[in-house]
Design a protein around this motif. Structure first.
Motif, PDB file in Angstrom:
ATOM      1  N   ASN A 187       2.535   6.521  -5.828  1.00 47.76           N
ATOM      2  CA  ASN A 187       2.254   6.519  -7.270  1.00 47.76           C
ATOM      3  C   ASN A 187       3.178   5.565  -8.026  1.00 47.76           C
ATOM      4  O   ASN A 187       3.532   5.807  -9.185  1.00 47.76           O
ATOM      5  N   LYS A 188       3.558   4.483  -7.357  1.00 47.82           N
ATOM      6  CA  LYS A 188       4.384   3.435  -7.967  1.00 47.82           C
ATOM      7  C   LYS A 188       3.560   2.148  -8.020  1.00 47.82           C
ATOM      8  O   LYS A 188       3.926   1.124  -7.459  1.00 47.82           O
ATOM      9  N   VAL A 189       2.426   2.240  -8.700  1.00 46.16           N
ATOM     10  CA  VAL A 189       1.474   1.131  -8.722  1.00 46.16           C
ATOM     11  C   VAL A 189       2.071  -0.113  -9.372  1.00 46.16           C
ATOM     12  O   VAL A 189       1.904  -1.224  -8.857  1.00 46.16           O
ATOM     13  N   ALA A 237       4.254  -1.744  -6.918  1.00 49.25           N
ATOM     14  CA  ALA A 237       3.452  -2.372  -5.859  1.00 49.25           C
ATOM     15  C   ALA A 237       2.877  -3.698  -6.345  1.00 49.25           C
ATOM     16  O   ALA A 237       2.867  -4.693  -5.601  1.00 49.25           O
ATOM     17  N   VAL A 238       2.420  -3.731  -7.586  1.00 47.30           N
ATOM     18  CA  VAL A 238       1.880  -4.970  -8.163  1.00 47.30           C
ATOM     19  C   VAL A 238       2.973  -6.032  -8.215  1.00 47.30           C
ATOM     20  O   VAL A 238       2.744  -7.190  -7.830  1.00 47.30           O
ATOM     21  N   GLU A 269      -6.231  -6.123  -2.532  1.00 43.56           N
ATOM     22  CA  GLU A 269      -5.497  -4.888  -2.825  1.00 43.56           C
ATOM     23  C   GLU A 269      -5.052  -4.875  -4.287  1.00 43.56           C
ATOM     24  O   GLU A 269      -5.153  -3.851  -4.974  1.00 43.56           O
ATOM     25  N   LYS A 321       0.828  -1.214   0.000  1.00 48.01           N
ATOM     26  CA  LYS A 321       0.000   0.000   0.000  1.00 48.01           C
ATOM     27  C   LYS A 321       0.857   1.257   0.000  1.00 48.01           C
ATOM     28  O   LYS A 321       0.537   2.238  -0.675  1.00 48.01           O
ATOM     29  N   ALA A 360       2.323   1.820  -3.476  1.00 47.94           N
ATOM     30  CA  ALA A 360       1.260   2.287  -4.377  1.00 47.94           C
ATOM     31  C   ALA A 360       0.886   3.734  -4.082  1.00 47.94           C
ATOM     32  O   ALA A 360       0.620   4.508  -5.001  1.00 47.94           O
ATOM     33  N   TYR A 368      -5.533  -2.260  -8.001  1.00 50.05           N
ATOM     34  CA  TYR A 368      -4.493  -1.750  -8.886  1.00 50.05           C
ATOM     35  C   TYR A 368      -4.617  -2.265 -10.313  1.00 50.05           C
ATOM     36  O   TYR A 368      -4.341  -1.538 -11.256  1.00 50.05           O
TER      37      TYR A 368
END
Length: 146
Positions: free
Chosen positions: A18-20, A23-24, A86, A12, A15, A90
């Motif tokens: 703004n580094k989605v 994060a994924v 979560e 979280k 993400a 995304y």
């Protein structure tokens, strides 16, 4: 349990910066290490077949049978479901194939290990995938999500 929730916090936090995509990738790596990979060697068509088969198992249940499903108690499985939930947030706009894979895993985990809060995310997201071509199935999944 606690370690997995710490991973969820990291996912979280990344993400939120703004580094989605990062994060994924972190979430996918953690899920692989936990033996619950989101990505398999299956095609989209195969995944949709598995998802529909799993959905049919839920659809065959009466409301009473559904309500009698056990609660998910394994803290590791609950944390895995939270990570998958979560991820749904995304990937819903980034990668339909991955979204289908995640929903399929979440529905299967719910069938095998019981219901948890994140199960409702799986049902609701599944409904959004169905609404264009199976309104009754979408409605049923919305009911299950609630």
């Amino acid at each position: 349990g606690d370690k997995l929730l710490a991973y969820l916090t990291v996912i979280k936090a990344v993400a939120a910066q703004n580094k989605v995509a990062e994060a994924v990738q972190i979430a996918l790596k953690i899920l692989d290490e936990l033996g619950e990979p989101a990505i398999s060697n299956k095609t989209k068509k195969e995944l949709m077949g598995i998802l529909f088969h799993t959905m049919k198992q839920f659809e065959a249940m009466t409301k009473d049978q559904f309500m009698e499903l056990k609660r998910m108690e394994n803290p590791d499985k609950i944390a895995v479901m939270k990570i998958f939930g979560e991820l749904c947030t995304y990937v819903s706009i980034l990668d339909e194939f991955l979204l289908i894979a995640i929903i399929t895993k979440m529905m299967h985990l719910t069938l095998m290990h019981g219901i948890c809060e994140s199960s409702s995310c799986a049902f609701a997201t599944c409904a959004s995938l169905l609404v264009s071509y199976d309104r009754e199935g979408a409605r049923r999944n919305c009911d299950l999500a609630l």
